[in-house]
Enzyme design. Structure first.
Site, PDB file in Angstrom:
ATOM      1  N   GLY A 102       0.922  -1.391  -0.036  1.00 36.59           N
ATOM      2  CA  GLY A 102      -0.128   0.005  -0.109  1.00 36.59           C
ATOM      3  C   GLY A 102       0.804   1.211   0.103  1.00 36.59           C
ATOM      4  O   GLY A 102       0.371   2.373   0.260  1.00 36.59           O
ATOM      5  N   GLU A 138       0.652   1.856 -15.995  1.00 32.21           N
ATOM      6  CA  GLU A 138       0.268   1.095 -15.042  1.00 32.21           C
ATOM      7  C   GLU A 138      -1.180   1.032 -15.585  1.00 32.21           C
ATOM      8  O   GLU A 138      -1.582  -0.145 -15.401  1.00 32.21           O
ATOM      9  CB  GLU A 138       0.198   1.961 -13.616  1.00 32.21           C
ATOM     10  CG  GLU A 138      -0.673   1.274 -12.616  1.00 32.21           C
ATOM     11  CD  GLU A 138       0.188   1.081 -11.402  1.00 32.21           C
ATOM     12  OE1 GLU A 138       1.495   1.411 -11.299  1.00 32.21           O
ATOM     13  OE2 GLU A 138      -0.137  -0.105 -10.767  1.00 32.21           O
ATOM     14  N   ASP A 150      -0.865   8.039  -6.687  1.00 33.36           N
ATOM     15  CA  ASP A 150       0.462   7.427  -6.482  1.00 33.36           C
ATOM     16  C   ASP A 150       1.605   8.069  -7.235  1.00 33.36           C
ATOM     17  O   ASP A 150       2.574   8.610  -6.765  1.00 33.36           O
ATOM     18  CB  ASP A 150       0.557   5.879  -6.782  1.00 33.36           C
ATOM     19  CG  ASP A 150      -0.429   5.283  -5.914  1.00 33.36           C
ATOM     20  OD1 ASP A 150      -1.159   5.659  -5.134  1.00 33.36           O
ATOM     21  OD2 ASP A 150      -0.597   4.084  -6.253  1.00 33.36           O
TER      22      ASP A 150
HETATM   23  C1  GLA Z   1      -4.122   2.816  -5.005  1.00 26.89           C
HETATM   24  C2  GLA Z   1      -4.204   3.408  -6.376  1.00 26.89           C
HETATM   25  C3  GLA Z   1      -4.598   4.785  -6.352  1.00 26.89           C
HETATM   26  C4  GLA Z   1      -5.732   5.266  -5.351  1.00 26.89           C
HETATM   27  C5  GLA Z   1      -5.629   4.320  -3.985  1.00 26.89           C
HETATM   28  C6  GLA Z   1      -6.782   4.374  -3.087  1.00 26.89           C
HETATM   29  O1  GLA Z   1      -2.921   3.333  -4.401  1.00 26.89           O
HETATM   30  O2  GLA Z   1      -3.134   3.303  -7.230  1.00 26.89           O
HETATM   31  O3  GLA Z   1      -4.817   5.538  -7.531  1.00 26.89           O
HETATM   32  O4  GLA Z   1      -6.914   4.940  -5.800  1.00 26.89           O
HETATM   33  O5  GLA Z   1      -5.288   3.140  -4.227  1.00 26.89           O
HETATM   34  O6  GLA Z   1      -6.832   5.682  -2.414  1.00 26.89           O
END
Ligand code: GLA
Length: 354
Positions: A102, A138, A150
């Site tokens: 995460g 991605e 991200d």
């Molecule tokens: C992942 C995705 C992001 C976002 C988060 C949730 O990290 O890559 O784009 O949607 O989950 O906030």
């Protein structure tokens, strides 16, 4: 030999709001990927994390390998589509950012390569272009339907600051992050790959809802609009519009150094996402609850959820103690290989030796 550092990120608040073009507030962190490299006529990379070396001809970039190298091939494909034709690269990727936890290890890898190619082949791409190309790699090549959170955080990170971002207009503001707060990242030890979770299902509901309500962004939706949606859609979108408001309130709380309010917003965010967006887990809930018991300011899951990591905000002088206590309690209940890091904010992906 040149060297890049590309950070991971935490998201302080604004979760699952980016694919409906809402608000997010991430921060790049000092865990990340290093890339040591030289320009080369092929793609020849070693990943320490995967303990593997892969060499491919540039003519092979559109052949998916179902491995970590796909993030890099995705970048090449996105660049070639833009008619930018960088040459190859030879190097080694290593670092301290846990994978599938995460913290955007994939965006970190994508941006490490992009910054390297941008630098060595004089592609003249600005930061926003880099972030968008990372997202495209991605989405289109790796096949994860993620938003911009991200890649934006990994590209635009700034030491000492969180980033308040409107994911629709891509306008952003750097918000000073209080020096007396520490961020503990507690890794549940439960790995997850976005491609295999309920991420795409959530995204579909959100996109359908925007279409039904005829809105471009979740920022335009008000509580009353939700009456037009079916119960499950109403539940999911209700969370998103409350979360958008919390991001704005959290930004104000940070500006006023109101740590108590910031903590409260994190807890509200976590409880709401757990109950109404259903992407938390018993491990994440346990960490949030336990850290509050030991005196944290606030805590919540960070990133997509479904396992991965939680962030815990604590006063600097209490952080280590809280982290240790949470860890002791966690390993009594769960058998996963969990661990924690106390992280600092960091600059975005950057050349550190040229
Ligand atoms: C992942 C995705 C992001 C976002 C988060 C949730 O990290 O890559 O784009 O949607 O989950 O906030």
């Amino acid at each position: 030999m040149s060297k890049i550092f590309s950070p991971g990120r935490i998201n302080i608040i604004g979760e699952h709001t980016d694919y409906s073009y809402g608000y997010v507030m991430p921060m790049a962190i000092n865990l990340g990927n290093y890339l040591e490299y030289v320009p080369y006529d092929k793609i020849s990379l070693r990943s320490d994390a995967y303990n593997e070396e892969i060499e491919l001809d540039l003519s092979m970039i559109n052949k998916k390998q179902n491995k970590w190298i796909d993030y890099i091939l995705g970048i090449y494909n996105a660049l070639f589509e833009l008619n930018l034709k960088p040459g190859g690269i030879k190097g080694r990727i290593y670092g301290n950012l846990p994978i599938s936890s995460g913290l955007s290890s994939s965006a970190s890898l994508e941006l490490a390569i992009l910054v390297a190619l941008n630098n060595s082949y004089n592609l003249k791409l600005n930061k926003l272009q880099l972030a968008l190309i990372g997202k495209k790699a991605e989405n289109d090549f790796v096949g994860v339907p993620s938003g911009i959170l991200d890649q934006f955080a990994v590209t635009f990170g700034k030491k000492g600051f969180a980033i308040f971002l409107d994911t629709e207009t891509l306008s952003y503001e750097y918000i000073p992050f209080p020096k007396d707060i520490s961020v503990i990242v507690y890794n549940t030890g439960v790995k997850r790959e976005l491609a295999k979770t309920g991420y795409a299902d959530r995204k579909k509901i959100v996109e359908d809802s925007l279409r039904i309500l005829n809105k471009n962004s979740s920022k335009e939706i008000i509580e009353k609009d939700l009456e037009k949606l079916d119960p499950l859609y109403r539940k999911r979108m209700g969370y998103i519009i409350r979360e958008n408001n919390r991001v704005i309130n959290a930004k104000e709380a940070l500006k006023k150094n109101n740590l108590e309010l910031l903590g409260k917003l994190l807890i509200e965010s976590h409880n709401d996402i757990a109950k109404n967006y259903e992407v938390s887990s018993k491990e994440l809930d346990f960490i949030v609850e336990t850290s509050m018991k030991y005196g944290a300011l606030g805590a919540r899951l960070t990133g997509a959820g479904f396992g991965g990591s939680a962030i815990i905000l604590a006063l600097r002088d209490k952080a280590e103690k809280i982290a240790e206590s949470v860890h002791k309690e966690y390993i009594k209940v769960f058998e996963y290989k969990s661990f924690y890091n106390i992280v600092e904010s960091n600059d975005g992906a950057n050349i550190i030796e040229n």
